[in-house]
Design a protein around this motif. Structure first.
Motif, PDB file in Angstrom:
ATOM      1  N   VAL A 143      34.325  -9.283  57.585  1.00 22.09           N
ATOM      2  CA  VAL A 143      34.120 -10.612  57.022  1.00 22.09           C
ATOM      3  C   VAL A 143      35.471 -11.258  56.760  1.00 22.09           C
ATOM      4  O   VAL A 143      36.474 -10.588  56.574  1.00 22.09           O
ATOM      5  N   SER A 144      35.446 -12.564  56.758  1.00 24.94           N
ATOM      6  CA  SER A 144      36.638 -13.281  56.347  1.00 24.94           C
ATOM      7  C   SER A 144      36.538 -13.464  54.839  1.00 24.94           C
ATOM      8  O   SER A 144      35.671 -14.174  54.341  1.00 24.94           O
ATOM      9  N   LEU A 145      37.395 -12.785  54.106  1.00 26.68           N
ATOM     10  CA  LEU A 145      37.308 -12.820  52.644  1.00 26.68           C
ATOM     11  C   LEU A 145      37.490 -14.230  52.110  1.00 26.68           C
ATOM     12  O   LEU A 145      36.918 -14.596  51.099  1.00 26.68           O
ATOM     13  N   GLY A 146      38.278 -15.005  52.807  1.00 24.26           N
ATOM     14  CA  GLY A 146      38.533 -16.366  52.365  1.00 24.26           C
ATOM     15  C   GLY A 146      37.292 -17.241  52.371  1.00 24.26           C
ATOM     16  O   GLY A 146      37.234 -18.267  51.698  1.00 24.26           O
ATOM     17  N   ILE A 164      34.324 -16.339  51.274  1.00 25.76           N
ATOM     18  CA  ILE A 164      33.402 -16.021  50.190  1.00 25.76           C
ATOM     19  C   ILE A 164      33.583 -16.986  49.021  1.00 25.76           C
ATOM     20  O   ILE A 164      32.639 -17.441  48.406  1.00 25.76           O
ATOM     21  N   PHE A 165      34.794 -17.286  48.735  1.00 25.56           N
ATOM     22  CA  PHE A 165      35.096 -18.071  47.555  1.00 25.56           C
ATOM     23  C   PHE A 165      36.234 -19.011  47.859  1.00 25.56           C
ATOM     24  O   PHE A 165      37.297 -18.601  48.310  1.00 25.56           O
ATOM     25  N   LYS A 166      35.973 -20.283  47.654  1.00 25.91           N
ATOM     26  CA  LYS A 166      37.070 -21.236  47.819  1.00 25.91           C
ATOM     27  C   LYS A 166      37.231 -22.004  46.520  1.00 25.91           C
ATOM     28  O   LYS A 166      36.263 -22.463  45.935  1.00 25.91           O
ATOM     29  N   ARG A 167      38.436 -22.114  46.101  1.00 28.16           N
ATOM     30  CA  ARG A 167      38.668 -22.878  44.881  1.00 28.16           C
ATOM     31  C   ARG A 167      38.438 -24.355  45.139  1.00 28.16           C
ATOM     32  O   ARG A 167      38.750 -24.858  46.207  1.00 28.16           O
ATOM     33  N   LYS A 168      37.888 -25.020  44.136  1.00 28.35           N
ATOM     34  CA  LYS A 168      37.722 -26.468  44.252  1.00 28.35           C
ATOM     35  C   LYS A 168      39.093 -27.118  44.317  1.00 28.35           C
ATOM     36  O   LYS A 168      40.008 -26.741  43.593  1.00 28.35           O
ATOM     37  N   GLU A 169      39.160 -28.115  45.183  1.00 25.74           N
ATOM     38  CA  GLU A 169      40.475 -28.782  45.284  1.00 25.74           C
ATOM     39  C   GLU A 169      40.609 -29.820  44.186  1.00 25.74           C
ATOM     40  O   GLU A 169      39.656 -30.261  43.622  1.00 25.74           O
TER      41      GLU A 169
END
Lengths: 150, 74
Positions: free
Chosen positions: B64-67, B69-74
């Motif tokens: 999986v691409s770990l990035g 799973i969770f992205k911070r709100k900009e």
């Protein structure tokens, strides 16, 4: 040294970053050496815990404090001894993550965290005998609450 | 398997540094007290087996691409 990894192919690692798990981990008792990889901004808050002697074995791990700021563990005397813990500030706590096909059902194991003493790079997965934390702790809601989006 | 009969407050010794004492017996429940060196890990077996199973499931995680799973709100 050159290391063959599950997700990054062959990479060069510094041997001094290898973490020694003298007891292995439950289910992987014979695997004694791991290294943390991929702790980049892009992967935040996840990293890979890659086995040094088995390219195919790698766990996704996460700092549980990211989604559960009040996560507290009781480190028992046995662990203090195994890891030669001098100062608890040098202990890194990580949870092993299971990512099922439905990614929203991602869980972290809060019942059995990994402790790493950064002073000597000794690690151990401990089982919290007297805690209410779950083996399958669903994290996606909590991750969103702290300001992420999927 | 070696089977021994013990009463409340009686113990068994394993090797020269592990002692297991029957602290209390209430119906089907037995409370055990364990004295062992600090470097001996002691777990309830069913919990240990569950952790083994969970670790094996964790090792099955695909590429999986770990990035993602969770992205911070900009």
């Amino acid at each position: 040294m050159l290391l063959n990894t599950k997700h990054f192919g062959n990479i060069e690692i510094d041997e001094k970053n290898v973490i020694s798990f003298s007891e292995g981990m439950p289910g992987f008792e014979e695997v004694k050496k791991f290294i943390l990889l991929g702790g980049t901004e892009e992967n935040y808050p996840f990293q890979w815990l890659q086995a040094v002697d088995d390219a195919e074995l790698a766990f996704v791990v996460v700092d549980p404090k990211v989604f559960k700021p009040d996560y507290i563990i009781d480190v028992e005397d046995g662990e203090v001894e195994t890891l030669n813990i001098g100062n608890t500030e040098n202990i890194v706590v990580l949870s092993i993550v299971v990512i099922p096909d439905d990614i929203t059902r991602i869980t972290a194991n809060l019942k059995a965290p990994i402790l790493i003493n950064t002073e000597n790079n000794k690690g151990k997965q401990v089982i919290l005998n007297n805690s209410e934390y779950n083996i399958k702790h669903y994290i996606i809601e909590e991750l969103h609450r702290i300001g992420g989006r999927k | 398997m070696l089977v021994l009969t013990r009463k409340k407050e009686q113990s068994i010794i394993i090797g020269d540094d592990i002692e297991i004492t029957v602290v209390d017996v209430q119906g089907e429940q037995v409370r055990l007290g364990i004295n062992a060196p600090k470097n001996v890990s002691i777990y309830r077996k069913e919990i240990y087996l569950e952790i083994q199973k969970e670790n094996r499931a964790a090792a099955e995680v695909k590429a999986v691409s770990l990035g993602e799973i969770f992205k911070r709100k900009e």
